[in-house]
Scaffold this motif. Structure first.
Motif, PDB file in Angstrom:
ATOM      1  N   ALA A 225       0.555   1.910   5.633  1.00 32.62           N
ATOM      2  CA  ALA A 225       0.689   2.359   7.019  1.00 32.62           C
ATOM      3  C   ALA A 225       0.792   1.156   7.959  1.00 32.62           C
ATOM      4  CB  ALA A 225      -0.508   3.228   7.388  1.00 32.62           C
ATOM      5  N   GLY A 226      -0.023   0.099   7.695  1.00 30.43           N
ATOM      6  CA  GLY A 226       0.044  -1.100   8.537  1.00 30.43           C
ATOM      7  C   GLY A 226       1.392  -1.802   8.423  1.00 30.43           C
ATOM      8  N   ILE A 227       1.899  -1.877   7.162  1.00 33.94           N
ATOM      9  CA  ILE A 227       3.221  -2.528   6.987  1.00 33.94           C
ATOM     10  C   ILE A 227       4.311  -1.755   7.708  1.00 33.94           C
ATOM     11  CG2 ILE A 227       4.962  -3.107   5.258  1.00 33.94           C
ATOM     12  CD1 ILE A 227       2.600  -3.654   3.311  1.00 33.94           C
ATOM     13  N   ILE A 228       4.299  -0.433   7.560  1.00 33.33           N
ATOM     14  CA  ILE A 228       5.330   0.388   8.220  1.00 33.33           C
ATOM     15  C   ILE A 228       5.176   0.326   9.733  1.00 33.33           C
ATOM     16  CG2 ILE A 228       6.118   2.755   8.520  1.00 33.33           C
ATOM     17  CD1 ILE A 228       5.409   3.217   5.556  1.00 33.33           C
ATOM     18  N   TYR A 229       3.929   0.243  10.208  1.00 36.54           N
ATOM     19  CA  TYR A 229       3.682   0.155  11.648  1.00 36.54           C
ATOM     20  C   TYR A 229       4.363  -1.084  12.227  1.00 36.54           C
ATOM     21  CZ  TYR A 229       1.110  -0.423  16.029  1.00 36.54           C
ATOM     22  OH  TYR A 229       0.780  -0.598  17.356  1.00 36.54           O
ATOM     23  N   TRP A 230       4.073  -2.229  11.618  1.00 35.08           N
ATOM     24  CA  TRP A 230       4.649  -3.475  12.139  1.00 35.08           C
ATOM     25  C   TRP A 230       6.177  -3.537  11.917  1.00 35.08           C
ATOM     26  CZ3 TRP A 230       2.280  -6.179  15.558  1.00 35.08           C
ATOM     27  CH2 TRP A 230       0.882  -6.207  15.600  1.00 35.08           C
ATOM     28  N   LEU A 231       6.638  -2.965  10.854  1.00 36.01           N
ATOM     29  CA  LEU A 231       8.096  -2.947  10.635  1.00 36.01           C
ATOM     30  C   LEU A 231       8.809  -2.113  11.697  1.00 36.01           C
ATOM     31  CD1 LEU A 231       8.365  -2.630   6.725  1.00 36.01           C
ATOM     32  CD2 LEU A 231       9.003  -4.595   8.139  1.00 36.01           C
TER      33      LEU A 231
END
Length: 317
Positions: A225-231
């Protein structure tokens, strides 16, 4: 050729006719002379008879002499008449021959085409080295190079003078702008407003990215979720910033193209410097009449000028 022969024959005919007329006139004069001689002879005979009556013995010899002279004159005149008759016969024969030739030429005319050579300018021949042409061409090339050099020198001088005048006008205008408190304050406020607008726009893009990135909260895995958020956030912010930058660059390129096509001349330079000088020198008066930023007002004037020049160029085309 036949026409020239006909002309010569006609001229010969006219000469022969004139000659026959002259001979006929001479014959008539000689006939008159013979008549006069005959009358004189008759007179002399009558005179002889008279003299014989008066003095027959003393005048017989004189009368004989007169008769001999008259006889000689008659003989000479007869010989002249014979020669004149011979000449008239020869002229008549010539007239007949010339008339026959003329009639034959008229009935047997032929059209003959005679080739004519036309001279060609600077045509190369075997015995010609075209020295005159080469010398003239060399003089022409020399004069052309001299004129091209003079034109280039004058162009460089004009451009240098124009550059110096523009530099002088620009420096004096900038010095006056530095001394103008109103213009400096408007410039500061203009760039401050532009920076604040950019900051606000970046805040909007970040907010938009964060709102789009909230989709990742639905993912149960926190790392993913954090990776997708920043992406998502980087993607949205990058798209907004890149799109806005590309749009600004395209607008700038379009304005530069319009300037180069319609306004890339001395008139535009004079307009820019004049409008800047007027705004700087009369900034306080303009601020009193219009509550507008002076730098923004100068940009509006440039846009109006560009629109007018484009309209004029379209009409001329």
């Amino acid at each position: 050729m036949n026409e020239s022969r006909e002309l010569k024959n006609a001229e010969q005919l006219e000469e022969l006719l004139l000659l026959t007329e002259e001979i006929q006139e001479e014959l008539e004069q000689k006939d008159q002379l013979i008549v006069e001689l005959k009358t004189q002879l008759n007179e002399s005979l009558t005179l002889n008879e008279k003299l014989n009556k008066e003095n027959r013995a003393g005048n017989i010899q004189a009368l004989k002499n007169d008769l001999k002279l008259a006889d000689r004159a008659l003989r000479s005149e007869k010989e002249k008449l014979r020669s004149a008759n011979v000449t008239i016969g020869e002229c008549q024969d010539k007239i007949r021959c010339l008339t026959q030739q003329r009639d034959y030429a008229r009935t047997h005319q032929k059209i003959v085409e005679i080739p004519v050579e036309k001279p060609v300018l600077y045509k190369k021949c075997e015995a010609c080295d075209r020295t005159a042409y080469q010398n003239a061409k060399a003089r022409y090339e020399t004069q052309k190079e001299q004129l091209a050099g003079q034109y280039k020198a004058k162009t460089v001088m004009f451009q240098t003078t124009l550059f110096l005048l523009a530099w002088y006008s620009l420096t004096t205008t900038l010095f006056q702008a530095v001394q103008s408190d109103v213009f400096l304050s408007d410039c500061k406020s203009f760039f401050h407003d532009a920076a604040s607008f950019i900051q606000t726009f970046i805040g909007w893009t970040i907010d938009a990215g964060q709102s789009v990135a909230q989709i990742s909260t639905k993912i149960p895995n926190e790392i993913i979720a954090g990776i997708i958020y920043w992406l998502l956030m980087i993607l949205v912010v990058g798209i907004c910033v890149a799109g806005t930058g590309i749009l600004a660059i395209l607008i700038e390129i379009k304005v530069i193209e319009l300037y180069k096509k319609n306004c890339w001349d001395v008139i535009t330079l004079l307009m820019i410097l004049t409008s800047a000088a007027v705004i700087i020198y009369f900034g306080e008066v303009i601020k009193k009449a219009l509550s507008i930023n002076l730098l923004f007002f100068w940009l509006i004037l440039q846009g109006i000028y560009l629109t007018i020049r484009r309209y004029i160029s379209q009409d001329t085309d």
